[in-house]
Enzyme design. Structure first.
Site, PDB file in Angstrom:
ATOM      1  N   HIS A  77       0.826  -1.207   0.000  1.00 29.02           N
ATOM      2  CA  HIS A  77       0.000   0.000   0.000  1.00 29.02           C
ATOM      3  C   HIS A  77       0.858   1.253   0.000  1.00 29.02           C
ATOM      4  CE1 HIS A  77       0.328   1.063   4.379  1.00 29.02           C
ATOM      5  NE2 HIS A  77       0.387  -0.244   4.561  1.00 29.02           N
ATOM      6  N   ASP A  79      -0.283   4.478   0.956  1.00 34.63           N
ATOM      7  CA  ASP A  79      -0.606   5.521   1.925  1.00 34.63           C
ATOM      8  C   ASP A  79       0.143   5.329   3.237  1.00 34.63           C
ATOM      9  OD1 ASP A  79      -2.245   3.181   2.415  1.00 34.63           O
ATOM     10  OD2 ASP A  79      -3.420   4.386   3.819  1.00 34.63           O
ATOM     11  N   GLU A 174      -5.006   1.835   2.762  1.00 34.11           N
ATOM     12  CA  GLU A 174      -4.966   0.662   3.627  1.00 34.11           C
ATOM     13  C   GLU A 174      -5.007   1.067   5.095  1.00 34.11           C
ATOM     14  OE1 GLU A 174      -3.052  -2.559   6.080  1.00 34.11           O
ATOM     15  OE2 GLU A 174      -2.506  -0.459   5.823  1.00 34.11           O
ATOM     16  N   GLU A 175      -4.364   2.184   5.415  1.00 36.57           N
ATOM     17  CA  GLU A 175      -4.267   2.604   6.814  1.00 36.57           C
ATOM     18  C   GLU A 175      -5.608   3.026   7.407  1.00 36.57           C
ATOM     19  OE1 GLU A 175      -1.882   2.039   8.581  1.00 36.57           O
ATOM     20  OE2 GLU A 175      -0.017   2.086   7.452  1.00 36.57           O
TER      21      GLU A 175
END
Length: 404
Positions: A77, A79, A174-175
């Site tokens: 990911h 981010d 994703e975070e």
């Protein structure tokens, strides 16, 4: 390109996601890295490169093998966490770490040492990258992105390396739990995949927390404090009482291994209205249901003793434990163990005290265990990573491709 140079370039992009946003991706700035990676893959010669309107980057390297091989996928990911700033990062490189204390920021008296970070004992001699104590680093998960892209570069420059179809994807958000909401498993095209989004390079994971979010809304009654006896219901007080009823032994700071927790992540409000956001985590879904029931009982009790309905809770399932799916495809776990042994690592299976895109992807039909990146202390200014571990990560991916 040296992997450290690639990593340092990626962390120069501010890609912090926003949990309050409803757009995809949650922040426009994530497109900057997505576009950069798309261009980089096209220059290297990757096929079917696409950056979607939702910020996902796809690419494929077609098979050059005369033998049938399964299509293997790798995902990371782009981010970084909203928990700490990802803007204007100033990474520092410690060459051949000699051991002992690492000063991050002398003015703030911030440092790393082996007492609070015992993993440093195993990294003596490695080249490390740290923060300057003012931002996070972004190794979560730009170390994973750098490992995958360095693997891609090797494959594209060494055409005699035999492989099946290799599927690549980089996701946003994703975070904030939205990394897979627009992911197209069919377009991706892999038979199975690995997220490259963990910690120690010799660790891998095929089980993770079950995850719920709980949004607690407390509606009180506001009166002048000088004339409020028997009238006021203070929403802030009810919030404090509610949180206390959940107990101190079920919080992140008091749990480890497979122990679950309630984490009060955000709280704001006043006497009239208070909102609290919790994340609930446990590896066992039955335990998770018990935790949900405990919150409901606490709300019911406080409503009852205060003679009204003041507390409402909305529960949202975020992801489930991937082991339920991975147990049906044990060969992809065995391949990780064997690949690690082949490159001189002693494999350690470690349950994730968290989640990855791979959890949701597994339930979307793409079995997807998680691999390490060599990063530590994610989501804050104490984050650091090992360049040596990232290099081993590239070797691991190449070995997994051979095993496909």
């Amino acid at each position: 390109m040296l992997i450290e140079k690639r990593f340092l370039k990626y962390v120069s992009f501010d890609t912090q996601s926003d949990e309050s946003s409803t757009t995809s991706p949650s922040t426009e700035k994530q497109f900057d890295l997505a576009d950069f990676l798309s261009e980089e893959m096209q220059i290297l010669g990757v096929d079917e490169v696409e950056r979607t309107d939702q910020g996902i980057v796809y690419g494929k390297i077609y098979s050059n093998s005369d033998e049938p091989m399964k299509a293997i996928g790798f995902i990371a990911h782009m981010d970084t966490s909203p928990d700490a700033s990802g803007h204007d990062i100033h990474p520092r490189i410690i060459r051949s770490y000699p051991g002992g204390r690492i000063i991050l920021n002398e003015e703030k008296k911030m440092y790393l040492d082996s007492e609070t970070n015992p993993e440093l004992k195993g990294l003596v001699g490695d080249d490390l990258i740290t923060t300057d104590g003012t931002t996070l680093l972004g190794a979560d998960d730009k170390a994973g992105v750098a490992i995958i892209m360095s693997m891609v570069e090797y494959i594209c420059q060494n055409r005699d390396f035999k492989h099946g179809d290799i599927c690549i994807a980089f996701t946003p958000d994703e975070e904030v739990g939205r990394g897979t909401e627009n992911f197209d498993v069919k377009k991706f095209g892999a038979d199975y995949a690995y997220t490259v989004d963990g910690g120690r390079i010799d660790e891998f994971s095929f089980e993770n927390f079950n995850a719920y979010k709980a949004d607690v809304t407390i509606t009180g009654k506001s009166y002048h404090p000088g004339d409020s006896k028997g009238k006021m219901v203070n929403a802030l007080t009810l919030g404090r009482q509610f949180d206390t009823m959940l107990g101190d032994n079920k919080r992140p700071e008091a749990t480890e291994h497979k122990e679950g927790f309630y984490h009060l992540h955000h709280m704001e409000g006043d006497v009239s209205t208070t909102k609290m956001t919790y994340i609930l985590r446990d590896h066992d879904m039955d335990n998770m249901h018990d935790m949900i029931h405990t919150m409901q009982l606490a709300a019911s009790y406080l409503n009852q003793v205060n003679h009204g309905h003041y507390i409402d809770i909305d529960f949202t399932l975020q992801y489930k434990n991937m082991i339920e799916v991975i147990n049906k495809t044990p060969d992809i776990v065995y391949k990780v163990k064997q690949a690690m042994i082949n490159i001189g690592l002693e494999p350690i299976a470690s349950p994730i005290r968290g989640g990855t895109d791979g959890a949701n992807l597994s339930f979307m039909g793409l079995p997807c265990p998680n691999l390490g990146t060599g990063g530590y202390n994610y989501h804050g200014p104490y984050e650091f990573c090992s360049i040596n571990s990232m290099k081993k990560g590239v070797k691991l991916l190449l070995e997994l491709i051979k095993e496909a």
